[in-house]
Every structure is written in C-alpha cells, then in structure tokens.
Motif scaffolding. Sequence first.
Motif, short mmCIF file in Angstrom:
data_model
loop_
_atom_site.label_atom_id
_atom_site.label_comp_id
_atom_site.label_asym_id
_atom_site.label_seq_id
_atom_site.Cartn_x
_atom_site.Cartn_y
_atom_site.Cartn_z
N ASP A 34 45.89 39.85 43.24
CA ASP A 34 46.06 40.99 44.07
C ASP A 34 46.85 42.11 43.44
O ASP A 34 47.02 43.05 43.73
N GLN A 52 43.10 35.60 43.99
CA GLN A 52 41.90 36.22 44.99
C GLN A 52 41.05 34.83 45.18
O GLN A 52 41.13 34.05 44.44
N SER A 53 40.31 34.72 46.57
CA SER A 53 39.54 33.73 46.91
C SER A 53 38.39 33.31 45.99
O SER A 53 38.10 32.11 45.75
#
Length: 301
Positions: free
Chosen positions: A94, A144-145
């Motif tokens: 991010d 991030q996922s």
Amino acid sequence: MANRWINRLRDRDVTDEGVYLNRRQIMGGAAAGIGLAGLGQGAAAQEALTPNDYEDITQYNNYYEFGTDKGDPAKYAGALTTSPWTVTIAGMVDRPGDYAFEDIMKAMTIEERIYRLRCVEAWSMVVPWNGFELADLLNMAGVQSGAKYVAFETAYRPEEMPGLRFPVLDWPYVEGLRLDEAMHPLTIMATGIYGKDIPNQNGAPLRLVVPWKYGFKSIKSVVRITLTDKQPPTSWNKAGPREYGFYSNVNPEVNHPRWSQADERPIGGGLFARRVPTLMFNGYEEEVAHLYEGMDLTANF
Ligand code: MTE
C-alpha cells in the motif's frame, strides 16, 4: 511461551555509542507478561547457545561481492558506503517508496536474537544479532492481499565491490522468501552484532537473517524489497539449480549433491574441532515445521 529463541534479558554493552538496543523493549517484554516462567525457560534454552567470539563472526565471512576467500570481506568491505542508505519497498504494498535507513530504525523495535547460523558449506556459528522483525517492516509498508512472496536485492556498487568483476554469480545478489516465511517472528533484519552496529562484512547497514535456512538465504546489505505474487529468482539457485533450491531449509537428511549435510563444523573450536550433527531446520523445527506441512522436503530442497 515460544520465547525461547529470544534473549530479551541480556543487556550487555548497551552503553556503547551507536548501540540501538531498545531498553524499553527489554523492560516492556518482561512487564507485558512474556512471563517469568517463559523467561526462565528461555534462559535455560539459551544456555546451550554460546555465541561465537566477535572476532570469528566478523573475520570469517561469505560476502562474494568483496571476494570469495573467507577473509576478503573483512579486508575489502570497508569501502562500502553505508550512509546514507535507502531501502526501496516496491510491488504489492500500500505504501511503496524509498525508506531512509534512519527512518526505518526510528520506527522499528530492536531486540537481541541469539541464533544459530548454518552455512550450506557445512560450517556453523552462533551469532548474537540485534535487529527487528521483518514482519514489522512489511506491515509498515502494508502488504496487499495478493502478495505471496518477498524478493530481496543487495546493493550493486562496482566501484566499491571488487568481487563484482568476477562472474561468480549473476549480480546483484538476489534472494526470496515465501510471504509466510518472511512474516514468521523468527525472521529478522539484523542491524547489529553484540550490541554494536553491524560491520560492513556482515551486511551493513541491514541484512536478512532466516535462522532455519542455509546462510545464503540471509542476504546482506539490502537495498530493495519487492512484494510479488510469483516466486522470485534467487542467486544461488540461478547459479546451480540442482544444488541450491528456493527453500534451502537446513535439512540433515537431504545432502548437497557434492557433500553431506548430516553434520557441520562449528567455527571457533580450532582446526581439529569435532563435527556436530546438523539439526532439522537448524534446531528451529518446533517453530517452523508447520510452514512446510504436507510438502516433500526432498523435492522442495
Ligand atoms: N549476501 C550477499 N549479498 N552476498 C553473499 O555472498 N553470502 C551468504 C549470506 N549472504 C552472501 C550474502 C552466505 S553463503 C552466508 S553463509 C552468509 O551470508 C554469511 O553471513 P556472515 O558472513 O555474516 O556469517
């Protein structure tokens, strides 16, 4: 519980200048209920781990950017400019960007971790590192996922690194971990040894330490960390794919094609020192075996 690899109580030499050991963390750890029982157990387990001398740790090194002899890094790594230093964090995060080393240090909690270091060449040491958990740095950047792996890169400075003239490896030195390995609490970025700033030959100003893997995974002088969804290339795997796998977990049952990994030579015991058995996951089996449940560790060497 599970605190036996962390020596939070030892508070040696912390008055030296340039020492980042955070006393609040030591006190905080005890006060926050790590627990007296836990600390007691930790102290007992640590007794077996007698750190090597500062001399051994800083004069017998592998840092091929400065030459391939064990004494070359101590001789030549002084030329590496380590300040200012920037770590670029990129990819699936991010907050990507160039992070100044000093800003990272301000944000991180420095602890002492006494770890075994087992080189793939079958020698070993015990090193009292100072450093912070890699997970804290990755969380600062915001993973991030979709991210599944973390790639690392060492500085590439031909004018400061005489070893780059030789094509021993495809420079710059690169390494990688699966995200869960990178986030494991045992995985640290080391910034010190024996409470002093980490010497250049050991990977100043910050290097990865993954104690359950062969030493070459613990990449030095990191300038770039990239979160990715693909398994990243790694230097020794590129140089010898049949000899050095991506995982490279210490495993006495899987030999190197050219030598046994069943035992090792502890550095510091003299030339005729006895070899000792190598431990599964370098002695950290209890903490990390679950990461590899169901995996064939011979195929995934
Ligand atoms: N990182 C870089 N950039 N270059 C290297 O040659 N050698 C690796 C690892 N990290 C290496 C590196 C190997 S083979 C080992 S065993 C350890 O660093 C040695 O760390 P030490 O010199 O601090 O004991």
